[in-house]
Design an enzyme around this catalytic site. Structure first.
Site, PDB file in Angstrom:
ATOM      1  N   VAL A   3       0.908  -1.050   0.050  1.00 50.71           N
ATOM      2  CA  VAL A   3       0.148  -0.011  -0.023  1.00 50.71           C
ATOM      3  C   VAL A   3       0.992   1.429   0.009  1.00 50.71           C
ATOM      4  O   VAL A   3       2.204   1.296   0.633  1.00 50.71           O
ATOM      5  CB  VAL A   3      -0.853   0.042   1.106  1.00 50.71           C
ATOM      6  N   ALA A  61      -2.372  -1.512 -11.263  1.00 49.99           N
ATOM      7  CA  ALA A  61      -1.807  -0.919 -12.719  1.00 49.99           C
ATOM      8  C   ALA A  61      -2.219   0.292 -12.821  1.00 49.99           C
ATOM      9  O   ALA A  61      -3.152   0.965 -11.944  1.00 49.99           O
ATOM     10  CB  ALA A  61      -2.449  -2.137 -13.490  1.00 49.99           C
ATOM     11  N   ARG A  62      -1.593   0.850 -13.855  1.00 48.13           N
ATOM     12  CA  ARG A  62      -2.396   2.247 -14.276  1.00 48.13           C
ATOM     13  C   ARG A  62      -3.048   1.650 -15.348  1.00 48.13           C
ATOM     14  O   ARG A  62      -2.982   1.241 -16.376  1.00 48.13           O
ATOM     15  CB  ARG A  62      -1.286   3.247 -14.938  1.00 48.13           C
ATOM     16  N   TYR A  65      -2.656   1.514 -23.063  1.00 47.51           N
ATOM     17  CA  TYR A  65      -2.805   0.505 -21.893  1.00 47.51           C
ATOM     18  C   TYR A  65      -2.574  -1.050 -22.341  1.00 47.51           C
ATOM     19  O   TYR A  65      -1.970  -1.772 -21.737  1.00 47.51           O
ATOM     20  CB  TYR A  65      -4.417   0.841 -21.512  1.00 47.51           C
ATOM     21  N   GLY A  83     -35.050   5.620 -14.784  1.00 47.16           N
ATOM     22  CA  GLY A  83     -35.950   5.524 -16.019  1.00 47.16           C
ATOM     23  C   GLY A  83     -35.819   6.185 -17.189  1.00 47.16           C
ATOM     24  O   GLY A  83     -36.722   6.645 -17.743  1.00 47.16           O
TER      25      GLY A  83
END
Length: 317
Positions: free
Chosen positions: A36, A71-72, A141, A190
């Site tokens: 992290v 990931a980017r 990507y 809706g």
């Protein structure tokens, strides 16, 4: 029994896929360590958090499996002058740096979450992508994911570490954002949509099905050095998806029967070709290699997964 399970190091643990994966792995009794950037209260206390940056030195000792889900990802409004450079820095260079560290630490298996964009952007209906197709990525990507795959397989050949590559199609499930959440929002309100006559076919994968496959690939002996495509095993047209999502939301589907050709022409005139391709074009995958190699069957049905996704969406309103 939990002592026999491999200790797992995971990246991307706070993302859509990573969060669900952490929950499932903990439920099965695995010891987890997660990379992290900063300590995260989002992760359960039983997860050992390793603060650091992807691509920088990280302690992988005592981990038998690495699951690399960070990931980017594709950026809708790209601001950098050379997107491929940015994608390569994270998706290729940092991925391979992590893999080399894993090899040095004696990690047994490296599971890489790639993308179907390695195969390409679309298929002819009834001619799905297959695992052994020649890659044909069309954007930065997809190119970066392909290059990462190639680099990982090269490392596998020159080391004892096994590599497993998984290429998901569009993932949906509780907490999904971007276009899928926008679709649910339109249906729930809706709003009439001109998408009642789209006769394409697209493969999707429920979050629970993808997580189940990742967990399988972390341990299954036959997964070593293989590439797997993954989907729910049932392809839907855009119109079918909207109709079944409306049912899951318990809302009427207000779909106008506008011909797909007219929508595609409108997209070209408005400079929205990519949007129309996603709405009107087909993208199918053949998961027979995944089924046959691993004996894997998607455990969750499309309608069950749509209902779970809808329930979570409604709970956040």
């Amino acid at each position: 029994m939990s002592a026999q399970l491999p200790k797992i190091f995971i990246t991307g643990a706070t993302g859509l896929v990573g969060s669900a994966l952490v929950t499932e792995l903990l439920a099965k009794g695995h010891h987890l360590r997660a990379l992290v950037r900063t300590s995260s209260a989002q992760l359960p206390g039983s997860v050992e958090q390793v603060v650091g940056e992807l691509g920088q030195p990280v302690d992988l000792s005592d981990s038998q499996v690495v699951i690399h889900a960070a990931a980017r990802v594709h950026v809708m409004q790209e601001t950098t002058s050379d997107p491929l450079v940015e994608f390569r820095a994270v998706n290729v260079d940092a991925t391979l740096a992590l893999a080399r560290q894993a090899i040095a630490a004696g990690v047994r298996r490296f599971v890489y979450i790639s993308s179907i964009k390695v195969n390409g952007e679309g298929t002819e209906q009834g001619k799905p992508f297959k695992t052994n197709d020649v890659p044909a990525p069309a954007d930065p990507y997809g190119i970066s994911k392909m290059e990462a795959e190639q680099g990982l397989m090269a490392l596998a050949k020159e080391s004892d570490m096994e590599v497993v590559i998984i290429r998901p199609v569009l993932v949906y499930g509780p907490g999904v954002k971007a276009n899928f959440r926008s679709m649910m929002n339109w249906l729930n309100k809706g709003i009439p949509l001109p998408l009642g006559r789209i006769d394409n076919k697209r493969s999707l994968v429920a979050l629970d099905n993808l997580v189940d496959l990742i967990v399988t690939c972390a341990q299954h002996p036959a997964a070593a050095n293989q590439t797997f495509l993954v989907s729910d095993g049932e392809d839907l047209s855009t119109t079918e998806l909207l109709t079944r999502m409306s049912k899951a939301l318990d809302r009427p589907a207000r779909l106008l029967p506008v011909p797909a050709g007219l929508l595609e022409l409108s997209g070209k005139l408005l400079g929205k070709d990519a949007v129309m391709q996603r709405l009107c074009g087909s993208l199918q995958v053949d998961i027979s290699h995944t089924r046959d190699t691993l004996g894997w069957v998607p455990p969750v049905s499309v309608d069950s997964a749509l209902r779970k996704t809808a329930d979570h969406f409604l709970s956040t309103l």
